[in-house]
Write a protein that holds these residues in place. Structure first.
Motif, mmCIF file in Angstrom:
data_model
loop_
_atom_site.group_PDB
_atom_site.id
_atom_site.type_symbol
_atom_site.label_atom_id
_atom_site.label_comp_id
_atom_site.label_asym_id
_atom_site.label_seq_id
_atom_site.Cartn_x
_atom_site.Cartn_y
_atom_site.Cartn_z
ATOM 1 N N ALA A 12 12.306 -2.241 -15.730
ATOM 2 C CA ALA A 12 11.444 -1.194 -15.154
ATOM 3 C C ALA A 12 11.490 -1.237 -13.634
ATOM 4 O O ALA A 12 11.550 -0.192 -12.970
ATOM 5 N N TYR A 13 11.470 -2.445 -13.079
ATOM 6 C CA TYR A 13 11.538 -2.588 -11.624
ATOM 7 C C TYR A 13 12.840 -2.013 -11.093
ATOM 8 O O TYR A 13 12.841 -1.225 -10.135
ATOM 9 N N ARG A 14 13.951 -2.365 -11.711
ATOM 10 C CA ARG A 14 15.252 -1.857 -11.249
ATOM 11 C C ARG A 14 15.331 -0.336 -11.374
ATOM 12 O O ARG A 14 15.881 0.333 -10.506
ATOM 13 N N GLU A 15 14.784 0.194 -12.452
ATOM 14 C CA GLU A 15 14.849 1.637 -12.689
ATOM 15 C C GLU A 15 13.966 2.426 -11.734
ATOM 16 O O GLU A 15 14.314 3.531 -11.315
ATOM 17 N N HIS A 16 12.807 1.878 -11.363
ATOM 18 C CA HIS A 16 11.817 2.655 -10.610
ATOM 19 C C HIS A 16 11.539 2.157 -9.192
ATOM 20 O O HIS A 16 10.649 2.710 -8.526
ATOM 21 N N GLN A 17 12.263 1.164 -8.712
ATOM 22 C CA GLN A 17 11.944 0.652 -7.368
ATOM 23 C C GLN A 17 12.149 1.713 -6.287
ATOM 24 O O GLN A 17 11.456 1.696 -5.270
ATOM 25 N N ASP A 18 13.039 2.676 -6.513
ATOM 26 C CA ASP A 18 13.215 3.763 -5.546
ATOM 27 C C ASP A 18 12.124 4.823 -5.666
ATOM 28 O O ASP A 18 12.059 5.741 -4.856
ATOM 29 N N ASP A 19 11.278 4.702 -6.706
ATOM 30 C CA ASP A 19 10.153 5.617 -6.915
ATOM 31 C C ASP A 19 8.849 5.006 -6.397
ATOM 32 O O ASP A 19 7.765 5.364 -6.861
ATOM 33 N N ASP A 20 8.959 4.066 -5.461
ATOM 34 C CA ASP A 20 7.799 3.384 -4.897
ATOM 35 C C ASP A 20 7.024 2.599 -5.946
ATOM 36 O O ASP A 20 5.794 2.659 -6.028
ATOM 37 N N PHE A 21 7.764 1.849 -6.752
ATOM 38 C CA PHE A 21 7.179 0.962 -7.761
ATOM 39 C C PHE A 21 7.652 -0.453 -7.481
ATOM 40 O O PHE A 21 8.815 -0.682 -7.177
ATOM 41 N N VAL A 22 6.723 -1.395 -7.578
ATOM 42 C CA VAL A 22 7.080 -2.810 -7.391
ATOM 43 C C VAL A 22 6.328 -3.651 -8.410
ATOM 44 O O VAL A 22 5.202 -3.332 -8.790
ATOM 45 N N LYS A 49 0.862 -1.192 0.000
ATOM 46 C CA LYS A 49 0.000 0.000 0.000
ATOM 47 C C LYS A 49 0.897 1.240 0.000
ATOM 48 O O LYS A 49 1.912 1.279 0.676
ATOM 49 N N GLY A 50 0.541 2.225 -0.806
ATOM 50 C CA GLY A 50 1.347 3.434 -0.920
ATOM 51 C C GLY A 50 2.330 3.387 -2.078
ATOM 52 O O GLY A 50 3.021 4.365 -2.343
ATOM 53 N N LYS A 51 2.389 2.257 -2.783
ATOM 54 C CA LYS A 51 3.270 2.099 -3.940
ATOM 55 C C LYS A 51 2.430 1.832 -5.182
ATOM 56 O O LYS A 51 1.299 1.381 -5.090
ATOM 57 N N VAL A 52 3.028 2.089 -6.333
ATOM 58 C CA VAL A 52 2.434 1.653 -7.587
ATOM 59 C C VAL A 52 2.839 0.197 -7.744
ATOM 60 O O VAL A 52 4.030 -0.139 -7.675
#
Length: 170
Positions: free
Chosen positions: A83-93, A57-60
């Motif tokens: 995409a996961y590696r690039e955006h995991q610090d942007d609250d993406f999983v 919750k709180g993540k895309v």
């Protein structure tokens, strides 16, 4: 009789006030279609730990239903991983939900493809039925509030993935 009617009237007023103050009319209905609150689920990961959608919750969240024997699934996994590696610090999983494959087969596949995002086992195919994933792969994008924003059935190209993420990530 009059006293009884007064109590019923008071009760009715209280129910209406509680409903109005609690925002019941604004709740997003739970379901599996775009615009609905994503149905929570719990599945085991490859380490045997139980993982729930609500843990994120709180993540895309991209829920990706796939199978090791599915050629389009195999083709899109490198793009999902990137995409996961690039955006995991942007609250993406990415939650890769493997359908009806034995854990050993999934483990070998994950190692071969270098998958680092969480992979969950849907051994009985229960979640694929609940989420009505009519074909594999099926990708469901859930926003930080837990609302399904995008359902994509079939191969998800790198360009489509980038477009979807641009619309969901800050």
């Amino acid at each position: 009789m009059k006293r009884w009617q007064g109590l019923v009237g008071l009760l009715l007023v209280l129910v209406l006030l509680v409903g109005a103050c609690s925002g019941l009319g604004e709740a997003v209905p739970q379901g599996v279609e775009e615009g609905s609150q994503a149905r929570d689920f719990s599945l085991h990961n490859l380490a045997g730990e139980k993982v729930s959608l609500s843990d994120y919750k709180g993540k895309v969240v991209l829920i990706n239903f796939w199978a090791t024997w599915c050629p389009p699934c195999r083709a899109e996994i490198p793009d999902l991983e990137a995409a996961y590696r690039e955006h995991q610090d942007d609250d993406f999983v990415v939650l890769g939900v493997s359908i009806e494959d034995p854990p050993e087969t999934v483990q070998a596949f994950v190692a071969e493809y270098g998958v680092t995002y969480p992979v969950l086992l849907d051994s009985e195919g229960e979640m694929v039925r609940v989420y009505r994933a009519a074909g594999l792969p099926t990708s469901v994008f859930v926003d930080p509030q837990g609302v399904i924003r995008i359902r994509h059935v079939g191969y998800l190209s790198e360009a489509q993935l980038k477009q979807y993420l641009q619309s969901l990530l800050p």
